[in-house]
Motif scaffolding. Structure first.
Motif, PDB file in Angstrom:
ATOM      1  N   ARG A 192       0.829  -1.210   0.000  1.00 55.24           N
ATOM      2  CA  ARG A 192       0.000   0.000   0.000  1.00 55.24           C
ATOM      3  C   ARG A 192       0.860   1.256   0.000  1.00 55.24           C
ATOM      4  N   THR A 196       1.159   4.197  -3.232  1.00 55.79           N
ATOM      5  CA  THR A 196       0.429   5.441  -2.969  1.00 55.79           C
ATOM      6  C   THR A 196       1.310   6.623  -3.359  1.00 55.79           C
ATOM      7  N   ASP A 229       3.622   8.412  -0.439  1.00 52.99           N
ATOM      8  CA  ASP A 229       2.594   8.497   0.596  1.00 52.99           C
ATOM      9  C   ASP A 229       3.030   9.420   1.728  1.00 52.99           C
ATOM     10  N   GLU A 273      -6.512  15.351   0.445  1.00 54.59           N
ATOM     11  CA  GLU A 273      -7.333  14.156   0.553  1.00 54.59           C
ATOM     12  C   GLU A 273      -8.104  14.273   1.864  1.00 54.59           C
ATOM     13  N   PRO A 274      -9.134  13.471   2.081  1.00 49.37           N
ATOM     14  CA  PRO A 274      -9.845  13.525   3.362  1.00 49.37           C
ATOM     15  C   PRO A 274      -8.898  13.222   4.528  1.00 49.37           C
ATOM     16  N   ARG A 275      -8.962  14.045   5.547  1.00 52.32           N
ATOM     17  CA  ARG A 275      -8.048  13.874   6.673  1.00 52.32           C
ATOM     18  C   ARG A 275      -8.172  12.504   7.335  1.00 52.32           C
ATOM     19  N   THR A 277      -8.774   9.727   5.987  1.00 46.24           N
ATOM     20  CA  THR A 277      -8.137   8.729   5.125  1.00 46.24           C
ATOM     21  C   THR A 277      -6.629   8.703   5.350  1.00 46.24           C
ATOM     22  N   ALA A 280      -5.811   7.311   8.867  1.00 44.42           N
ATOM     23  CA  ALA A 280      -5.937   5.863   8.970  1.00 44.42           C
ATOM     24  C   ALA A 280      -4.695   5.168   8.417  1.00 44.42           C
ATOM     25  N   ARG A 281      -4.147   5.695   7.310  1.00 43.14           N
ATOM     26  CA  ARG A 281      -2.915   5.088   6.771  1.00 43.14           C
ATOM     27  C   ARG A 281      -1.754   5.285   7.740  1.00 43.14           C
ATOM     28  N   THR A 326      -6.891   6.446  14.152  1.00 47.44           N
ATOM     29  CA  THR A 326      -6.138   7.702  14.105  1.00 47.44           C
ATOM     30  C   THR A 326      -4.817   7.544  14.841  1.00 47.44           C
TER      31      THR A 326
END
Length: 350
Positions: A192, A196, A229, A273-275, A277, A280-281, A326
């Motif tokens: 992942r 990214t 990423d 990008e959505p915070r 998201t 979570a990564r 988070t």
């Protein structure tokens, strides 16, 4: 960076670099002093009449016990990352002086430690200031925001092979090999992360590579620079604050507050990008990096107590199997595992 006694001098390629780049006049005396603290490059302080500078050259084999090879072309990408940072936040990197991409050498201003102390040294000495961590988070988030969606930067820093050699393999895949029961999880995180591509990543946002300057944090050592990423940078830095909370007497609560403050200021900058998201990564990657600094190819040198290493393995393994949503949740889980949700110094012994 600590400074051992000066040696007679470096090899001719480095002294020739000074001359060809016109950093030293013909016949001008130069005093070369090797600087320590890194594993991936030779680093020198060069004192010339009335001025000092820093010369850096990438190594093909890194100075660690494991067999860790990496392409020296990363020196050019580090230079390019520092040029990018200097355009957006001029005080965030040293002044850039000269670069020889074929030789893998560049020169920058030398920042004296009395005015630019290393953040790692301050932390390990127990000088933990939450505002410093917050400033690091804001700087990192601002640089990511400035690069997000930039197709030219994505092309310039398509350094996937470098990042694999310097980060994916020695941190995530080597740790997967050391922990067969977690191998699938770690390999999925590696895939992942590697696939990214959202912003320009520094790749080594560690307190050893951050100076506490009079105008704010100064970032060094961008050899891992990669358009990828941005969650990696956030997780990589918070990781160090959590690990140091095990070994800095009396400062556990401040270190955990620093981890939270760094994350909060960083997340405020996330607009690409959505915070949730991104968080979570970062939150799922953080325990993998914690485990990597015990059982990967580059273990941290200060975790010498078997109890601390066992604690990291236990806490990180639990978070890998049941990911937190988070980074703040990871910090809370770490504090709870220490035995004191408030993050004070009871629980695991220092």
């Amino acid at each position: 960076m600590s400074r051992p006694p000066a040696q007679a001098g470096p090899e001719p390629a480095l002294t020739d670099f000074l001359a060809t780049q016109k950093l030293a006049a013909p016949g001008e005396a130069a005093r070369w002093t090797p600087l320590t603290g890194g594993v991936s490059s030779d680093l020198w302080r060069v004192d010339l009449p009335g001025r000092s500078l820093c010369v850096k050259r990438a190594l093909a084999k890194l100075k660690v016990a494991a067999d860790w090879q990496a392409p020296v072309s990363r020196n050019a990408y580090e230079w390019a990352w520092m040029r990018f940072a200097s355009r957006h936040r001029p005080d965030s990197v040293p002044e850039l002086l000269a670069h020889d991409p074929e030789a893998g050498i560049f020169a920058m201003a030398f920042l004296p430690p009395e005015h630019y102390p290393m953040w790692k040294a301050r932390l390990l000495d127990g000088e933990v200031r939450v505002e410093t961590a917050a400033a690091v988070g804001e700087l990192l988030g601002a640089l990511h925001a400035a690069s997000a969606g930039d197709t030219a930067l994505a092309t310039e820093f398509a350094t996937d092979d470098n990042f694999h050699a310097l980060r994916i393999e020695p941190y995530l895949l080597a740790t997967a090999a050391a922990h067969p029961g977690l191998s699938g999880i770690l390999q999925r995180l590696a895939h992942r992360t590697a696939t990214t591509h959202l912003a320009l990543v520094h790749g080594d946002v560690s307190p050893k590579n951050i100076l506490v300057g009079p105008s704010g944090p100064v970032l060094l050592d961008a050899e891992c620079a990669w358009y990828g990423d941005p969650a990696f940078d956030l997780a990589f830095c918070v990781n160090h604050l959590l690990l140091k909370s095990l070994v800095v007497p009396g400062r556990r609560a401040e270190l955990l507050r620093s981890a939270r403050a760094l994350t909060e200021e960083y997340v405020r900058c996330v607009d690409w990008e959505p915070r949730p998201t991104l968080e979570a990564r970062a939150a799922s990657l953080l325990p993998a990096l914690l485990l990597a600094r015990v059982d990967g190819k580059s273990p941290v040198e200060y975790l010498t107590d078997d109890r601390h290493r066992l604690f990291v393995r236990t806490a990180a393994s639990a978070l890998l199997r049941a990911p937190a949503p988070t980074v703040a949740d990871v910090v809370d889980a770490w504090a709870n595992a220490l035995g004191d949700p408030s993050g004070s110094d009871s629980g695991v012994s220092d």
